[in-house]
Design an enzyme around this catalytic site. Structure first.
Site: not given
Length: 508
Positions: A331, A367
């Site tokens: 990521n 998240h």
């Protein structure tokens, strides 16, 4: 699954979409959820979109045509996946535009409202759509959009500053003028970029539209190679998870396996689970390379480098031996975004530890609410810190004493490699458990099934390391004290001898 009162109702719009029954049939035949099939098809759509653009539109001088093409393709793909819930992203994009239009010069007010609006909206979306699984809902691309719009806001305010006041990164992304609503929509909905990332600034999109990257060759071949890598990882992921599904690790059968089997099975499961994300990023990146958005400059051999939107460093991911290697290779664009727009913007705190903690805290909140996210980032901080302590201990204590013996031992080199690789596999499993299982009631079962070995090792090392430092610090202090006393004694003896010398001369 809980739905919210703001029309977050996927079943209603799916019933009226003409492709609903066809997609359901294909998904059922393939044995995958229909949402996952839509996601994969949307990612793959980036390749024909790239081909159509390069063949029919790239040479057109009217930039409005380019913006309309990307905005309509991206919004259409978003509707294909989420139906009427597409309005959430439209609302977010236009809110940022009007905030910038009226408040850009009031820098602090604009940045604060823009940040709070997007994060609040995203967290409300998480709250009303939460379940025990990682759901493929409108919140998935919306979290990508949130970072894109927050970063866009910072870039606009950076454009108001003088060049001398900007860092190197800020000079590359600062925007002097506010784009039109169509341009902003095209940037936000760019096909193969809005759904699962990667993050890239508006200036990259602007340079692409201006044709600055089209003079370089090789993007098609590089894109197809990335597509091949993505397809390979997708196959490995599907095969691996068919043997080690998530549900197996919640069963008594798994808990009854021998301990070494449990921790290695968990480690390989984690690798396969990571490949799910990696395959999506590679397939997405391949489409972006094919269309020519990812130009980064030239490599060491003078060839065009098309890795400007790479979200994973495959070589480091597969050859690395530590959790820090995973952090550096996984990521990548999101980590770079957090580094540029969160970590470095907190430089005024003059404390790297606080800035790093704030960056990880932001990632956890971004998240969602699940405890697993917070446990994952806490584990990341603890494990990476422990790795640095072990490295420091190894280089400063072990190597100076036994390095000349160890470095000449082939057995030690083999053992060193096996231990590092085993650690890499085993601890990856431990660190990813909470991220995948999300709810405390679920990930604590898996932790218990492997006897909480991750906590045991971390706490055991911390106790040893800090005890060792205290002992060595005490020993070094005693040695320093003894040296100081010895030095003082020598000084006294020298001074006494110097006092005696005149008397001896007088006697002579």
């Amino acid at each position: 699954m809980i739905r919210n009162k703001f029309a977050f109702s996927m079943p209603e719009y799916m019933e009226v979409l003409p492709h609903r029954s066809l997609m359901d049939g294909i998904a059922e035949t393939a044995g995958v959820p229909v949402e996952a099939l839509r996601l994969l098809l949307t990612i793959l759509a980036g390749y024909p979109i790239a081909a159509i653009y390069l063949k029919f539109l790239a040479s057109i001088n009217d930039k409005v045509v380019h913006h309309m093409f990307f905005a309509s393709c991206g919004a259409g793909l978003c509707y294909f996946n989420y139906g009427n819930d597409t309005y959430h992203s439209l609302l977010g994009i236009m809110t940022t535009y009007f905030l910038a239009l009226f408040l850009r010069n009031a820098t602090t007010i604009f940045l604060t409202i823009n940040f709070l609006f997007h994060m609040t909206y995203l967290l409300l979306g998480y709250y009303y759509t939460a379940s025990n699984e990682y759901d493929i809902l409108w919140t998935m691309p919306h979290c990508i959009l949130v970072l894109r719009m927050i970063g866009f806001g910072f870039d606009l305010t950076d454009g108001l500053k003088s060049e001398d006041a900007l860092s190197k990164d800020q000079k590359e992304t600062a925007l002097k003028e506010l784009p039109s609503p169509l341009e902003l929509l095209a940037f936000a909905y760019f096909p193969s970029g809005f759904l699962v990332g990667p993050q890239f600034p508006y200036r990259r999109y602007q340079n692409f539209i201006d044709g600055k990257y089209r003079e370089y060759e090789g993007s098609y071949d590089a894109g197809i190679r990335r597509f091949g890598a993505g397809a390979f990882y997708l196959i490995v992921c599907q095969v691996g998870l068919s043997y080690l599904p998530d549900s197996y690790f919640l069963t008594p059968e798994f808990a009854g396996e021998p301990f070494l089997n449990r921790i290695y099975m968990l480690g390989f499961w984690a690798k396969f689970s990571l490949y799910k994300y990696i395959s999506c990023w590679l397939l997405t990146e391949g489409a972006l390379i094919c269309i020519g958005l990812t130009y980064r400059g030239v490599d060491s051999e003078g060839n065009p480098d098309w890795s400007g939107c790479s979200n994973v460093k495959l070589k480091l991911l597969e050859t690395g031996n530590t959790m820090e290697h995973y952090v550096q290779s996984f990521n990548v664009n999101t980590n770079q975004w957090v580094g540029q727009y969160i970590y470095k913007r907190l430089k005024f705190l003059n404390n790297r530890t606080i800035s790093y903690g704030a960056a990880l805290g932001f990632l956890a909140v971004w998240h969602g609410y699940h405890s697993g996210y917070y446990m994952t980032f806490l584990m990341e901080y603890m494990v990476v810190s422990t790795e640095k302590q072990i490295t420091r201990f190894y280089t400063k204590v072990v190597l100076p004493k036994w390095g000349h013996i160890l470095e000449n031992s082939d057995i030690y080199k083999l053992l060193y490699f096996v231990v590092l690789k085993s650690y890499n596999i085993v601890y990856m499993g431990w660190c990813l458990v909470a991220f995948v299982f999300l709810k405390y009631e679920r990930w604590i079962i898996v932790y218990g099934a492997v006897n909480y070995y991750g906590f045991v090792v971390l706490i055991g090392w911390a106790a040893f390391y800090h005890s060792y430092r205290q002992l060595t610090r005490g020993g070094s202090r005693r040695e320093a004290g003894e040296d100081r006393k010895l030095q003082e004694k020598k000084s006294e003896e020298i001074s006494k001898s110097e006092e005696k010398k005149p008397e001896e001369k007088k006697a002579d």
